[in-house]
Design an enzyme around this catalytic site. Structure first.
Site, mmCIF file in Angstrom:
data_model
loop_
_atom_site.group_PDB
_atom_site.id
_atom_site.type_symbol
_atom_site.label_atom_id
_atom_site.label_comp_id
_atom_site.label_asym_id
_atom_site.label_seq_id
_atom_site.Cartn_x
_atom_site.Cartn_y
_atom_site.Cartn_z
ATOM 1 N N CYS A 13 42.967 20.800 -32.533
ATOM 2 C CA CYS A 13 43.758 20.573 -33.748
ATOM 3 C C CYS A 13 43.710 19.075 -34.063
ATOM 4 O O CYS A 13 42.791 18.387 -33.623
ATOM 5 C CB CYS A 13 45.184 21.097 -33.582
ATOM 6 S SG CYS A 13 46.149 20.308 -32.275
ATOM 7 N N ASN A 16 46.764 17.413 -31.027
ATOM 8 C CA ASN A 16 46.755 18.010 -29.680
ATOM 9 C C ASN A 16 48.151 18.010 -29.041
ATOM 10 O O ASN A 16 48.299 17.874 -27.826
ATOM 11 C CB ASN A 16 45.740 17.308 -28.761
ATOM 12 C CG ASN A 16 45.471 18.032 -27.438
ATOM 13 O OD1 ASN A 16 45.138 17.396 -26.448
ATOM 14 N ND2 ASN A 16 45.602 19.336 -27.406
ATOM 15 N N CYS A 18 50.731 20.186 -30.882
ATOM 16 C CA CYS A 18 51.415 21.394 -31.396
ATOM 17 C C CYS A 18 50.510 22.629 -31.315
ATOM 18 O O CYS A 18 50.698 23.499 -30.456
ATOM 19 C CB CYS A 18 51.867 21.191 -32.848
ATOM 20 S SG CYS A 18 53.028 19.831 -33.067
ATOM 21 N N ARG A 19 49.540 22.718 -32.206
ATOM 22 C CA ARG A 19 48.780 23.972 -32.331
ATOM 23 C C ARG A 19 47.812 24.219 -31.181
ATOM 24 O O ARG A 19 47.780 25.331 -30.613
ATOM 25 C CB ARG A 19 48.026 24.002 -33.671
ATOM 26 C CG ARG A 19 48.942 24.105 -34.875
ATOM 27 C CD ARG A 19 48.201 23.792 -36.153
ATOM 28 N NE ARG A 19 47.807 22.386 -36.214
ATOM 29 C CZ ARG A 19 47.039 21.852 -37.142
ATOM 30 N NH1 ARG A 19 46.535 22.626 -38.088
ATOM 31 N NH2 ARG A 19 46.753 20.561 -37.127
ATOM 32 N N SER A 20 46.965 23.236 -30.855
ATOM 33 C CA SER A 20 45.943 23.535 -29.832
ATOM 34 C C SER A 20 46.541 23.718 -28.430
ATOM 35 O O SER A 20 46.072 24.595 -27.689
ATOM 36 C CB SER A 20 44.798 22.509 -29.840
ATOM 37 O OG SER A 20 45.247 21.206 -29.581
ATOM 38 N N ASP A 131 49.597 23.592 -40.034
ATOM 39 C CA ASP A 131 50.174 22.463 -39.291
ATOM 40 C C ASP A 131 51.706 22.531 -39.389
ATOM 41 O O ASP A 131 52.262 22.428 -40.478
ATOM 42 C CB ASP A 131 49.650 21.165 -39.923
ATOM 43 C CG ASP A 131 50.103 19.936 -39.172
ATOM 44 O OD1 ASP A 131 50.995 20.053 -38.307
ATOM 45 O OD2 ASP A 131 49.574 18.848 -39.453
HETATM 46 P P1 4NP Z 1 48.877 19.375 -34.227
HETATM 47 O O1 4NP Z 1 50.109 18.839 -35.110
HETATM 48 O O2 4NP Z 1 47.616 18.890 -34.927
HETATM 49 O O3 4NP Z 1 49.038 20.829 -34.300
HETATM 50 O O4 4NP Z 1 49.067 18.779 -32.849
HETATM 51 C C1 4NP Z 1 50.270 17.510 -35.518
HETATM 52 C C2 4NP Z 1 50.748 16.581 -34.623
HETATM 53 C C3 4NP Z 1 50.959 15.276 -35.049
HETATM 54 C C4 4NP Z 1 50.669 14.926 -36.354
HETATM 55 C C5 4NP Z 1 50.183 15.866 -37.245
HETATM 56 C C6 4NP Z 1 49.974 17.166 -36.819
HETATM 57 N N1 4NP Z 1 50.905 13.609 -36.799
HETATM 58 O O5 4NP Z 1 50.731 13.336 -37.989
HETATM 59 O O6 4NP Z 1 51.269 12.742 -35.980
#
Ligand code: 4NP
Length: 168
Positions: A13, A16, A18-20, A131
């Site tokens: 993602c 790294n 939340c989703r992955s 997201d």
């Molecule tokens: P992820 O979510 O890609 O699912 O881990 C996010 C985590 C952090 C951010 C965006 C999405 N950020 O903008 O910091």
């Protein structure tokens, strides 16, 4: 126990956190439930490095704990080496997928890249794992449900016995 090389799957993602890591935890748990954990090597990474070294987001971790599929690990950024170390690099959204395709060092490496939800036969073409980072807690439950459906399809695909030879 199988002596064959494990199937290596990297979930990717943006951050790294939340989703992955959610997809990683779900896939690990499903593999364990099906007794095939020794046939898989599973990891996750982000296309960005902002959160490198951090544990999973506490909102994602809370959903995984509540649903009995605990998240673990520390965030890291995807590297060119990952295209050698892994058989599948599965992106959560199209932006992640396009970043992977741009980073891939060869045509063979590009062939390892796909959207995670492409393994969920119930989802439309090009479907993404949304997201959840800037949204409410319901978004994290939604991500979890999406990951379960997609990882069930992924596990089914990767453990399907090969097609028998066709009778003439
Ligand atoms: P992820 O979510 O890609 O699912 O881990 C996010 C985590 C952090 C951010 C965006 C999405 N950020 O903008 O910091």
């Amino acid at each position: 126990m199988s002596s064959a090389e494990p199937i290596r799957v990297l979930f990717v993602c943006l951050g790294n956190i939340c989703r992955s890591p959610t997809a990683e935890a779900v896939m690990r748990a499903l593999c364990a439930q099906h007794g095939v954990h020794e046939r898989f090597f599973i990891d996750s990474a982000g296309t960005g490095a902002w959160h490198a070294g951090e544990p999973p987001d506490r909102r994602s971790a809370a959903v995984g704990a509540r649903r009995g599929m605990p998240l673990g690990g520390r965030a890291r950024q995807v590297t060119k080496d990952d295209f050698i170390r892994f058989d599948y690099l599965l992106a959560m959204d199209r932006a992640n997928r396009d970043e992977l395709l741009a980073l891939a060092p060869s045509a063979e490496a590009r062939n390892k890249v796909a959207l995670l939800r492409s393994f969920d036969s119930q989802s439309p073409p090009q479907a993404e794992v949304p997201d959840p980072y800037y949204g409410g807690s319901e978004g994290f439950d939604h991500v979890f449900d999406i990951c379960v459906a997609a990882c069930e399809g992924l596990l089914r695909t990767l453990t399907e016995p090969p097609e028998p030879p066709r009778a003439r």
